[in-house]
Write a protein that holds these residues in place. Structure first.
Motif, PDB file in Angstrom:
ATOM      1  N   ILE A 271       0.860  -1.180   0.000  1.00  0.00           N
ATOM      2  CA  ILE A 271       0.000   0.000   0.000  1.00  0.00           C
ATOM      3  C   ILE A 271       0.897   1.232   0.000  1.00  0.00           C
ATOM      4  N   THR A 272       0.689   2.110  -0.958  1.00  0.00           N
ATOM      5  CA  THR A 272       1.498   3.322  -1.070  1.00  0.00           C
ATOM      6  C   THR A 272       0.585   4.540  -1.129  1.00  0.00           C
ATOM      7  N   ALA A 273       1.172   5.702  -0.993  1.00  0.00           N
ATOM      8  CA  ALA A 273       0.422   6.959  -1.062  1.00  0.00           C
ATOM      9  C   ALA A 273       0.473   7.513  -2.478  1.00  0.00           C
ATOM     10  N   ASP A 274      -0.636   8.075  -2.910  1.00  0.00           N
ATOM     11  CA  ASP A 274      -0.673   8.781  -4.187  1.00  0.00           C
ATOM     12  C   ASP A 274      -0.366  10.245  -3.902  1.00  0.00           C
ATOM     13  N   VAL A 275       0.721  10.737  -4.483  1.00  0.00           N
ATOM     14  CA  VAL A 275       1.140  12.118  -4.248  1.00  0.00           C
ATOM     15  C   VAL A 275       1.442  12.798  -5.562  1.00  0.00           C
ATOM     16  N   GLU A 276       1.333  14.089  -5.555  1.00  0.00           N
ATOM     17  CA  GLU A 276       1.769  14.917  -6.683  1.00  0.00           C
ATOM     18  C   GLU A 276       2.907  15.781  -6.165  1.00  0.00           C
ATOM     19  N   VAL A 277       4.055  15.673  -6.779  1.00  0.00           N
ATOM     20  CA  VAL A 277       5.248  16.399  -6.341  1.00  0.00           C
ATOM     21  C   VAL A 277       5.462  17.605  -7.238  1.00  0.00           C
ATOM     22  N   LEU A 278       5.632  18.761  -6.621  1.00  0.00           N
ATOM     23  CA  LEU A 278       5.930  19.994  -7.346  1.00  0.00           C
ATOM     24  C   LEU A 278       7.225  20.586  -6.807  1.00  0.00           C
ATOM     25  N   PRO A 279       8.038  21.202  -7.683  1.00  0.00           N
ATOM     26  CA  PRO A 279       9.235  21.890  -7.185  1.00  0.00           C
ATOM     27  C   PRO A 279       8.825  23.116  -6.373  1.00  0.00           C
ATOM     28  N   SER A 280       9.673  23.546  -5.481  1.00  0.00           N
ATOM     29  CA  SER A 280       9.342  24.667  -4.604  1.00  0.00           C
ATOM     30  C   SER A 280       9.051  25.944  -5.393  1.00  0.00           C
ATOM     31  N   ALA A 281       9.614  26.079  -6.574  1.00  0.00           N
ATOM     32  CA  ALA A 281       9.376  27.270  -7.396  1.00  0.00           C
ATOM     33  C   ALA A 281       7.909  27.391  -7.807  1.00  0.00           C
ATOM     34  N   ARG A 282       7.154  26.291  -7.697  1.00  0.00           N
ATOM     35  CA  ARG A 282       5.736  26.312  -8.078  1.00  0.00           C
ATOM     36  C   ARG A 282       4.819  26.369  -6.861  1.00  0.00           C
ATOM     37  N   VAL A 283       5.325  26.927  -5.762  1.00  0.00           N
ATOM     38  CA  VAL A 283       4.553  26.987  -4.534  1.00  0.00           C
ATOM     39  C   VAL A 283       3.269  27.796  -4.719  1.00  0.00           C
ATOM     40  N   GLN A 284       3.327  28.881  -5.486  1.00  0.00           N
ATOM     41  CA  GLN A 284       2.125  29.694  -5.681  1.00  0.00           C
ATOM     42  C   GLN A 284       1.059  28.904  -6.434  1.00  0.00           C
ATOM     43  N   GLU A 285       1.481  28.141  -7.438  1.00  0.00           N
ATOM     44  CA  GLU A 285       0.542  27.273  -8.150  1.00  0.00           C
ATOM     45  C   GLU A 285      -0.107  26.276  -7.186  1.00  0.00           C
ATOM     46  N   ALA A 286       0.699  25.708  -6.315  1.00  0.00           N
ATOM     47  CA  ALA A 286       0.178  24.752  -5.336  1.00  0.00           C
ATOM     48  C   ALA A 286      -0.851  25.413  -4.430  1.00  0.00           C
ATOM     49  N   LEU A 287      -0.549  26.604  -3.944  1.00  0.00           N
ATOM     50  CA  LEU A 287      -1.488  27.315  -3.077  1.00  0.00           C
ATOM     51  C   LEU A 287      -2.768  27.678  -3.813  1.00  0.00           C
ATOM     52  N   ASP A 288      -2.635  28.118  -5.065  1.00  0.00           N
ATOM     53  CA  ASP A 288      -3.817  28.448  -5.860  1.00  0.00           C
ATOM     54  C   ASP A 288      -4.699  27.223  -6.072  1.00  0.00           C
ATOM     55  N   ARG A 289      -4.072  26.107  -6.387  1.00  0.00           N
ATOM     56  CA  ARG A 289      -4.839  24.879  -6.600  1.00  0.00           C
ATOM     57  C   ARG A 289      -5.492  24.386  -5.317  1.00  0.00           C
ATOM     58  N   LEU A 290      -4.793  24.522  -4.205  1.00  0.00           N
ATOM     59  CA  LEU A 290      -5.396  24.163  -2.917  1.00  0.00           C
ATOM     60  C   LEU A 290      -6.641  25.005  -2.659  1.00  0.00           C
ATOM     61  N   GLY A 291      -6.531  26.294  -2.963  1.00  0.00           N
ATOM     62  CA  GLY A 291      -7.660  27.207  -2.778  1.00  0.00           C
ATOM     63  C   GLY A 291      -8.851  26.842  -3.649  1.00  0.00           C
ATOM     64  N   ARG A 292      -8.595  26.333  -4.837  1.00  0.00           N
ATOM     65  CA  ARG A 292      -9.667  25.936  -5.761  1.00  0.00           C
ATOM     66  C   ARG A 292     -10.186  24.533  -5.479  1.00  0.00           C
ATOM     67  N   GLY A 293      -9.494  23.809  -4.627  1.00  0.00           N
ATOM     68  CA  GLY A 293      -9.875  22.420  -4.372  1.00  0.00           C
ATOM     69  C   GLY A 293      -9.483  21.503  -5.519  1.00  0.00           C
ATOM     70  N   ASP A 294      -8.453  21.898  -6.258  1.00  0.00           N
ATOM     71  CA  ASP A 294      -7.998  21.173  -7.450  1.00  0.00           C
ATOM     72  C   ASP A 294      -6.805  20.274  -7.126  1.00  0.00           C
ATOM     73  N   VAL A 295      -6.843  19.616  -5.989  1.00  0.00           N
ATOM     74  CA  VAL A 295      -5.746  18.734  -5.599  1.00  0.00           C
ATOM     75  C   VAL A 295      -6.335  17.365  -5.308  1.00  0.00           C
ATOM     76  N   ARG A 296      -5.816  16.367  -5.962  1.00  0.00           N
ATOM     77  CA  ARG A 296      -6.276  15.015  -5.704  1.00  0.00           C
ATOM     78  C   ARG A 296      -5.219  14.322  -4.849  1.00  0.00           C
ATOM     79  N   TYR A 297      -5.626  13.728  -3.790  1.00  0.00           N
ATOM     80  CA  TYR A 297      -4.746  13.037  -2.852  1.00  0.00           C
ATOM     81  C   TYR A 297      -3.899  14.029  -2.081  1.00  0.00           C
ATOM     82  N   ARG A 298      -2.584  14.040  -2.284  1.00  0.00           N
ATOM     83  CA  ARG A 298      -1.695  14.836  -1.451  1.00  0.00           C
ATOM     84  C   ARG A 298      -0.679  15.574  -2.312  1.00  0.00           C
ATOM     85  N   PHE A 299      -0.441  16.827  -1.956  1.00  0.00           N
ATOM     86  CA  PHE A 299       0.592  17.648  -2.597  1.00  0.00           C
ATOM     87  C   PHE A 299       1.873  17.535  -1.788  1.00  0.00           C
TER      88      PHE A 299
END
Length: 77
Positions: A36-64
């Protein structure tokens, strides 16, 4: 209750949202035994704003996961 009341008299305050070390270890062993493993989406730190925007929109599946290993690299690399 004042904070000093916790320090005096050998009181102890603890909390765990995961069930403690023993239960966490048992859970990890179970996951390893059953592949059993975790499903994650990995983003480089330079894309932190994109990650925050997507979190705000609820556009994240599983874990960032933000990969911070690029923080010690020169900008633009």
């Amino acid at each position: 209750m004042r904070i000093l009341d916790l320090v005096q008299g050998r009181k102890k305050l603890t909390s765990s949202g995961t069930g403690g070390r023993r239960h966490t270890g048992e859970l990890l062993d179970f996951c390893a035994d059953h592949a059993i493993t975790a499903d994650v989406e990995v983003l480089p730190s330079a894309r932190v704003q994109e990650a925050l925007d997507r979190l705000g929109r609820g556009d994240v599946r599983y874990r960032f996961v933000l990969d911070l290993s690029d923080l010690d690299q020169p900008a633009g690399s």
